[in-house]
Design an enzyme around this catalytic site. Structure first.
Site, PDB file in Angstrom:
ATOM      1  N   ASN A   9       0.864  -1.179   0.000  1.00  0.00           N
ATOM      2  CA  ASN A   9       0.000   0.000   0.000  1.00  0.00           C
ATOM      3  C   ASN A   9       0.903   1.233   0.000  1.00  0.00           C
ATOM      4  O   ASN A   9       1.482   1.579   1.020  1.00  0.00           O
ATOM      5  CB  ASN A   9      -0.883  -0.053   1.258  1.00  0.00           C
ATOM      6  CG  ASN A   9      -1.717   1.200   1.436  1.00  0.00           C
ATOM      7  OD1 ASN A   9      -1.806   2.030   0.535  1.00  0.00           O
ATOM      8  ND2 ASN A   9      -2.338   1.332   2.593  1.00  0.00           N
ATOM      9  N   TRP A  10       1.024   1.845  -1.151  1.00  0.00           N
ATOM     10  CA  TRP A  10       1.952   2.985  -1.272  1.00  0.00           C
ATOM     11  C   TRP A  10       1.412   4.264  -0.632  1.00  0.00           C
ATOM     12  O   TRP A  10       2.142   5.233  -0.489  1.00  0.00           O
ATOM     13  CB  TRP A  10       2.252   3.260  -2.762  1.00  0.00           C
ATOM     14  CG  TRP A  10       2.998   2.184  -3.476  1.00  0.00           C
ATOM     15  CD1 TRP A  10       3.339   0.940  -2.985  1.00  0.00           C
ATOM     16  CD2 TRP A  10       3.518   2.239  -4.809  1.00  0.00           C
ATOM     17  NE1 TRP A  10       4.020   0.234  -3.950  1.00  0.00           N
ATOM     18  CE2 TRP A  10       4.142   1.012  -5.074  1.00  0.00           C
ATOM     19  CE3 TRP A  10       3.497   3.218  -5.811  1.00  0.00           C
ATOM     20  CZ2 TRP A  10       4.750   0.721  -6.297  1.00  0.00           C
ATOM     21  CZ3 TRP A  10       4.101   2.937  -7.026  1.00  0.00           C
ATOM     22  CH2 TRP A  10       4.728   1.705  -7.263  1.00  0.00           C
ATOM     23  N   LYS A  11       0.138   4.278  -0.300  1.00  0.00           N
ATOM     24  CA  LYS A  11      -0.506   5.477   0.270  1.00  0.00           C
ATOM     25  C   LYS A  11      -0.250   6.691  -0.640  1.00  0.00           C
ATOM     26  O   LYS A  11      -0.143   6.529  -1.848  1.00  0.00           O
ATOM     27  CB  LYS A  11      -0.040   5.703   1.709  1.00  0.00           C
ATOM     28  CG  LYS A  11      -0.234   4.431   2.548  1.00  0.00           C
ATOM     29  CD  LYS A  11      -0.069   4.628   4.008  1.00  0.00           C
ATOM     30  CE  LYS A  11      -0.271   3.282   4.703  1.00  0.00           C
ATOM     31  NZ  LYS A  11      -0.205   3.364   6.140  1.00  0.00           N
ATOM     32  N   HIS A  96      -9.527   0.886   4.711  1.00  0.00           N
ATOM     33  CA  HIS A  96      -8.267   1.132   5.442  1.00  0.00           C
ATOM     34  C   HIS A  96      -8.563   2.090   6.600  1.00  0.00           C
ATOM     35  O   HIS A  96      -9.382   3.005   6.456  1.00  0.00           O
ATOM     36  CB  HIS A  96      -7.214   1.722   4.499  1.00  0.00           C
ATOM     37  CG  HIS A  96      -5.856   1.757   5.131  1.00  0.00           C
ATOM     38  ND1 HIS A  96      -5.493   2.737   6.023  1.00  0.00           N
ATOM     39  CD2 HIS A  96      -4.808   0.908   5.039  1.00  0.00           C
ATOM     40  CE1 HIS A  96      -4.261   2.492   6.448  1.00  0.00           C
ATOM     41  NE2 HIS A  96      -3.821   1.389   5.859  1.00  0.00           N
ATOM     42  N   GLU A  98      -7.069   4.571   7.738  1.00  0.00           N
ATOM     43  CA  GLU A  98      -6.888   5.993   7.418  1.00  0.00           C
ATOM     44  C   GLU A  98      -8.123   6.543   6.709  1.00  0.00           C
ATOM     45  O   GLU A  98      -8.503   7.700   6.904  1.00  0.00           O
ATOM     46  CB  GLU A  98      -5.614   6.175   6.573  1.00  0.00           C
ATOM     47  CG  GLU A  98      -4.367   5.972   7.437  1.00  0.00           C
ATOM     48  CD  GLU A  98      -3.145   5.460   6.693  1.00  0.00           C
ATOM     49  OE1 GLU A  98      -3.114   5.530   5.450  1.00  0.00           O
ATOM     50  OE2 GLU A  98      -2.217   4.972   7.369  1.00  0.00           O
ATOM     51  N   GLU A 168      -5.242  -5.070  10.464  1.00  0.00           N
ATOM     52  CA  GLU A 168      -4.245  -4.016  10.677  1.00  0.00           C
ATOM     53  C   GLU A 168      -4.537  -3.282  11.983  1.00  0.00           C
ATOM     54  O   GLU A 168      -5.348  -2.348  12.000  1.00  0.00           O
ATOM     55  CB  GLU A 168      -4.292  -3.013   9.525  1.00  0.00           C
ATOM     56  CG  GLU A 168      -3.969  -3.621   8.174  1.00  0.00           C
ATOM     57  CD  GLU A 168      -3.421  -2.589   7.210  1.00  0.00           C
ATOM     58  OE1 GLU A 168      -2.331  -2.812   6.672  1.00  0.00           O
ATOM     59  OE2 GLU A 168      -4.073  -1.539   7.015  1.00  0.00           O
ATOM     60  N   GLY A 174       2.416   2.375  10.700  1.00  0.00           N
ATOM     61  CA  GLY A 174       3.337   3.501  10.535  1.00  0.00           C
ATOM     62  C   GLY A 174       4.014   3.927  11.823  1.00  0.00           C
ATOM     63  O   GLY A 174       4.644   4.976  11.883  1.00  0.00           O
ATOM     64  N   SER A 214       3.482  -1.948  10.319  1.00  0.00           N
ATOM     65  CA  SER A 214       4.941  -1.992  10.521  1.00  0.00           C
ATOM     66  C   SER A 214       5.552  -3.353  10.218  1.00  0.00           C
ATOM     67  O   SER A 214       6.476  -3.799  10.892  1.00  0.00           O
ATOM     68  CB  SER A 214       5.303  -1.528  11.940  1.00  0.00           C
ATOM     69  OG  SER A 214       4.868  -0.201  12.136  1.00  0.00           O
ATOM     70  N   GLY A 235       2.896  -1.140   4.219  1.00  0.00           N
ATOM     71  CA  GLY A 235       2.899   0.298   3.927  1.00  0.00           C
ATOM     72  C   GLY A 235       4.306   0.775   3.623  1.00  0.00           C
ATOM     73  O   GLY A 235       4.822   0.610   2.518  1.00  0.00           O
ATOM     74  N   GLY A 236       4.944   1.351   4.628  1.00  0.00           N
ATOM     75  CA  GLY A 236       6.262   1.968   4.461  1.00  0.00           C
ATOM     76  C   GLY A 236       7.266   1.103   3.716  1.00  0.00           C
ATOM     77  O   GLY A 236       7.954   1.581   2.799  1.00  0.00           O
TER      78      GLY A 236
HETATM   79  P1  PGA Z   1       2.831   0.380   7.581  1.00  0.00           P
HETATM   80  O1  PGA Z   1       1.370   0.523   6.937  1.00  0.00           O
HETATM   81  O2  PGA Z   1       3.414  -0.917   7.060  1.00  0.00           O
HETATM   82  O3  PGA Z   1       3.586   1.585   7.129  1.00  0.00           O
HETATM   83  O4  PGA Z   1       2.644   0.318   9.067  1.00  0.00           O
HETATM   84  C1  PGA Z   1       0.522  -0.581   6.741  1.00  0.00           C
HETATM   85  C2  PGA Z   1      -0.792  -0.113   6.153  1.00  0.00           C
HETATM   86  O5  PGA Z   1      -1.317   0.927   6.595  1.00  0.00           O
HETATM   87  O6  PGA Z   1      -1.362  -0.746   5.231  1.00  0.00           O
END
Ligand code: PGA
Length: 253
Positions: A9-11, A96, A98, A168, A174, A214, A235-236
């Site tokens: 997930n590149w956000k 998600h 967010e 998640e 994050g 993470s 994510g990251g």
């Molecule tokens: P993260 O994000 O790996 O940066 O914690 C995961 C996500 O929100 O899908």
């Protein structure tokens, strides 16, 4: 049996040129990942037509990070499942944390998104997970059961057979604070158990449940070793092709 999946997930990161470069790097390195692991990247919408074209013959699939809860029409700024599907993307992340938090997406909207996504041939990656205070006060089982029952339990068996679930925990997204493999396993087993109760054992056993929060090359092995963890939503670490592919190589042999 269920699929092993690593989805990135590149956000809201990368320009289209940077995103295309990253997608090509992932594609080049994909050959070193086991063939039974499905690789999915979810770039920002503006990049998707470029990337689906570049990866047309690749094993790496392309996902959107969101889609509209309506089919078409006067919804300024929204992008429909049909538009996404027409680019060659195959998946869409729905719910998600967010999006739930910053864009007030509720369970009713998420159910609409899932239905419309599937009508347009997209496979939804449905996210659930608890906040830190919900974990600390031991409410997390109830929170996750509510998120799943108010959305996924409204689907029929055939529709549910097409869903990927991502657990998640919001406190791990994050933050660098990952759930322990035992914490992940506990929830993944619980999710599989409630899915089994509602839709039957066979369907529950064939549903892929990904861990997100993470997840990195140095902790993926331990997490993916757990019986009910079928991969990760990253994510990251998905913003570096080496890390993303290293995670895809972290399943037990
Ligand atoms: P993260 O994000 O790996 O940066 O914690 C995961 C996500 O929100 O899908």
């Amino acid at each position: 049996m269920r699929k092993k999946i690593v989805a990135g997930n590149w956000k809201m990161n990368t320009t289209p040129a940077q995103g295309l470069k990253l997608a090509n790097e992932v594609n080049d390195m994909a050959a070193s990942a086991p063939t039974d692991v499905e690789l999915i990247i979810a770039p920002p919408l503006t990049h998707i037509p470029l990337i689906t074209q570049a990866l047309a013959k690749s094993r790496v699939k392309v996902s959107a990070q969101n889609c509209a809860a309506w089919e078409k029409g006067a919804y300024t700024g929204e992008v429909s499942a049909e538009m996404i599907s027409s680019t060659g993307a195959t998946h869409v992340i729905v719910g998600h944390s967010e999006r739930r938090e910053y864009f007030s997406e509720n369970n009713e909207m998420l159910l609409n998104k899932i239905k419309i996504a599937m009508q347009n041939g997209l496979t939804p990656i449905f996210c659930c997970g608890e906040k830190l205070n919900e974990r600390d006060s031991n409410q997390y089982f109830n929170v996750i059961e509510k998120q799943i029952s108010e959305v996924l339990f409204k689907l029929d068996t055939k529709e549910m057979g097409n869903i990927i679930i991502a657990y998640e925990p919001i406190w791990a997204i994050g933050t660098g604070k990952t759930a322990s493999p035992e914490q992940a396993q506990e929830i993944h087993a619980f999710i599989r158990q409630i899915v089994s109760k509602k839709f039957g054992d066979e369907l529950a056993k064939s549903t892929s449940i990904l861990y997100g929060g993470s997840c990195k090359p140095d902790n993926a092995k331990e997490i993916f070793a757990k019986a009910d963890v079928d991969g990760g939503l990253i994510g990251g670490a998905a913003l570096k092709a080496e890390d993303f592919i290293a995670i895809a190589k972290s399943f037990p042999k």
